[in-house]
Write an enzyme that holds these catalytic residues in place. Structure first.
Site, mmCIF file in Angstrom:
data_model
loop_
_atom_site.group_PDB
_atom_site.id
_atom_site.type_symbol
_atom_site.label_atom_id
_atom_site.label_comp_id
_atom_site.label_asym_id
_atom_site.label_seq_id
_atom_site.Cartn_x
_atom_site.Cartn_y
_atom_site.Cartn_z
ATOM 1 N N ASN A 150 47.358 29.383 32.668
ATOM 2 C CA ASN A 150 47.315 27.954 32.316
ATOM 3 C C ASN A 150 48.393 27.185 33.077
ATOM 4 O O ASN A 150 49.508 27.666 33.279
ATOM 5 C CB ASN A 150 47.406 27.732 30.800
ATOM 6 C CG ASN A 150 48.643 28.289 30.146
ATOM 7 O OD1 ASN A 150 49.166 29.312 30.553
ATOM 8 N ND2 ASN A 150 49.132 27.621 29.122
ATOM 9 N N ALA A 206 52.815 16.925 32.899
ATOM 10 C CA ALA A 206 53.426 15.888 32.054
ATOM 11 C C ALA A 206 52.348 14.934 31.538
ATOM 12 O O ALA A 206 52.445 14.414 30.423
ATOM 13 C CB ALA A 206 54.479 15.134 32.849
ATOM 14 N N GLU A 260 41.536 30.347 31.657
ATOM 15 C CA GLU A 260 40.166 30.807 31.912
ATOM 16 C C GLU A 260 39.519 29.984 33.026
ATOM 17 O O GLU A 260 38.902 30.524 33.946
ATOM 18 C CB GLU A 260 39.300 30.679 30.648
ATOM 19 C CG GLU A 260 39.745 31.550 29.481
ATOM 20 C CD GLU A 260 40.751 30.880 28.554
ATOM 21 O OE1 GLU A 260 41.585 30.090 29.049
ATOM 22 O OE2 GLU A 260 40.702 31.155 27.351
ATOM 23 N N CYS A 273 43.375 25.218 31.465
ATOM 24 C CA CYS A 273 43.486 26.517 30.785
ATOM 25 C C CYS A 273 43.380 27.664 31.796
ATOM 26 O O CYS A 273 42.781 27.500 32.872
ATOM 27 C CB CYS A 273 42.352 26.695 29.781
ATOM 28 S SG CYS A 273 42.416 25.592 28.371
ATOM 29 N N CYS A 332 36.426 25.793 27.905
ATOM 30 C CA CYS A 332 36.377 27.061 28.662
ATOM 31 C C CYS A 332 35.109 27.838 28.329
ATOM 32 O O CYS A 332 34.505 28.456 29.205
ATOM 33 C CB CYS A 332 37.614 27.902 28.385
ATOM 34 S SG CYS A 332 39.085 27.220 29.175
ATOM 35 N N GLU A 390 50.144 23.467 33.088
ATOM 36 C CA GLU A 390 50.289 22.219 32.331
ATOM 37 C C GLU A 390 50.852 21.104 33.205
ATOM 38 O O GLU A 390 51.289 21.332 34.337
ATOM 39 C CB GLU A 390 51.156 22.478 31.097
ATOM 40 C CG GLU A 390 50.472 23.489 30.167
ATOM 41 C CD GLU A 390 51.187 23.682 28.844
ATOM 42 O OE1 GLU A 390 52.306 23.171 28.652
ATOM 43 O OE2 GLU A 390 50.582 24.370 27.987
HETATM 44 N N1 THU Z 1 45.127 27.536 26.691
HETATM 45 C C1 THU Z 1 44.543 28.371 27.599
HETATM 46 O O1 THU Z 1 44.966 28.448 28.759
HETATM 47 N N2 THU Z 1 43.489 29.103 27.193
HETATM 48 C C2 THU Z 1 43.021 29.148 25.906
HETATM 49 O O2 THU Z 1 42.084 29.891 25.645
HETATM 50 C C3 THU Z 1 43.625 28.319 24.878
HETATM 51 C C4 THU Z 1 44.667 27.357 25.340
HETATM 52 C C5 THU Z 1 46.302 26.781 27.126
HETATM 53 C C6 THU Z 1 46.107 25.308 27.322
HETATM 54 C C7 THU Z 1 47.530 24.811 27.143
HETATM 55 O O3 THU Z 1 48.213 24.950 28.378
HETATM 56 C C8 THU Z 1 48.142 25.766 26.152
HETATM 57 O O4 THU Z 1 47.322 26.920 26.166
HETATM 58 C C9 THU Z 1 48.239 25.225 24.743
HETATM 59 O O5 THU Z 1 47.023 24.734 24.309
#
Ligand code: THU
EC number: 3.5.4.5
Length: 160
Positions: free
Chosen positions: A61, A65, A74, A72, A114, A63
């Site tokens: 994942n 700002a 996936e 995500c 996802c 992120e």
């Molecule tokens: N996130 C994922 O990468 N995959 C998931 O299946 C659930 C959530 C990430 C998105 C965000 O960066 C962090 O987890 C919190 O939601």
């Protein structure tokens, strides 16, 4: 009115019950967690894809700002695979998540967006995509994304 019910099949496995190939894929997903950029949620997710030719593609994942600009693990993995090897079907995806302390006890649950993207892969390559969701307590194994997302919207829904 008729009341209808949906049943889904999935396996809850212990590590020792997995095949070598599935163990390897989960190991890659756990390693991919290190590539997570989770500056805001501090929730680190890794994903690993088993391509049909045996290659493994990872994602983590990322992120931002500006929150919605992040992605995500996936989808990061799937879009990377699609960009590098669009001719390869994706046989399986493994996902693992680590909070600020440790890998999660319960298997991680992929978000709706996802699941939708994973489902598109089944539609695109006309084969099931197995889903392995890792938790330290055990691993959920789904034979198809459809089991994770009943009543999903796919291409066919626009035709009949
Ligand atoms: N996130 C994922 O990468 N995959 C998931 O299946 C659930 C959530 C990430 C998105 C965000 O960066 C962090 O987890 C919190 O939601």
């Amino acid at each position: 009115m008729s009341k209808l019910k949906i049943e889904i099949d999935y396996d809850f496995c212990q590590w020792s019950e997995l095949t070598e190939q599935d163990k390897q894929l989960i190991k890659h997903a756990k390693e991919a967690v290190r590539n997570s950029y989770a500056n805001y949620s501090h929730f680190h997710v890794g994903a690993a894809l088993q391509l049909h030719d045996g290659r493994i593609v990872i994602g983590a994942n990322q992120e931002n700002a500006a929150f919605p600009s992040g992605l995500c693990a996936e989808r990061a993995a799937i879009f990377a695979a699609q960009s590098q090897a669009p001719e390869q079907a994706i046989d399986a995806i493994a996902v693992a998540a680590h909070n600020e302390e440790a890998f999660l006890n319960d298997p991680i649950s992929p978000c709706g967006a996802c699941r939708q993207v994973m489902l598109e892969m089944e539609d695109r390559y006309k084969q099931n995509l197995r889903v392995l969701l890792y938790g330290t307590a055990g691993i959920y194994v789904f034979k198809s994304v459809k089991d994770l997302m009943p009543f999903a919207f796919v291409d066919e829904n626009m035709r009949k």
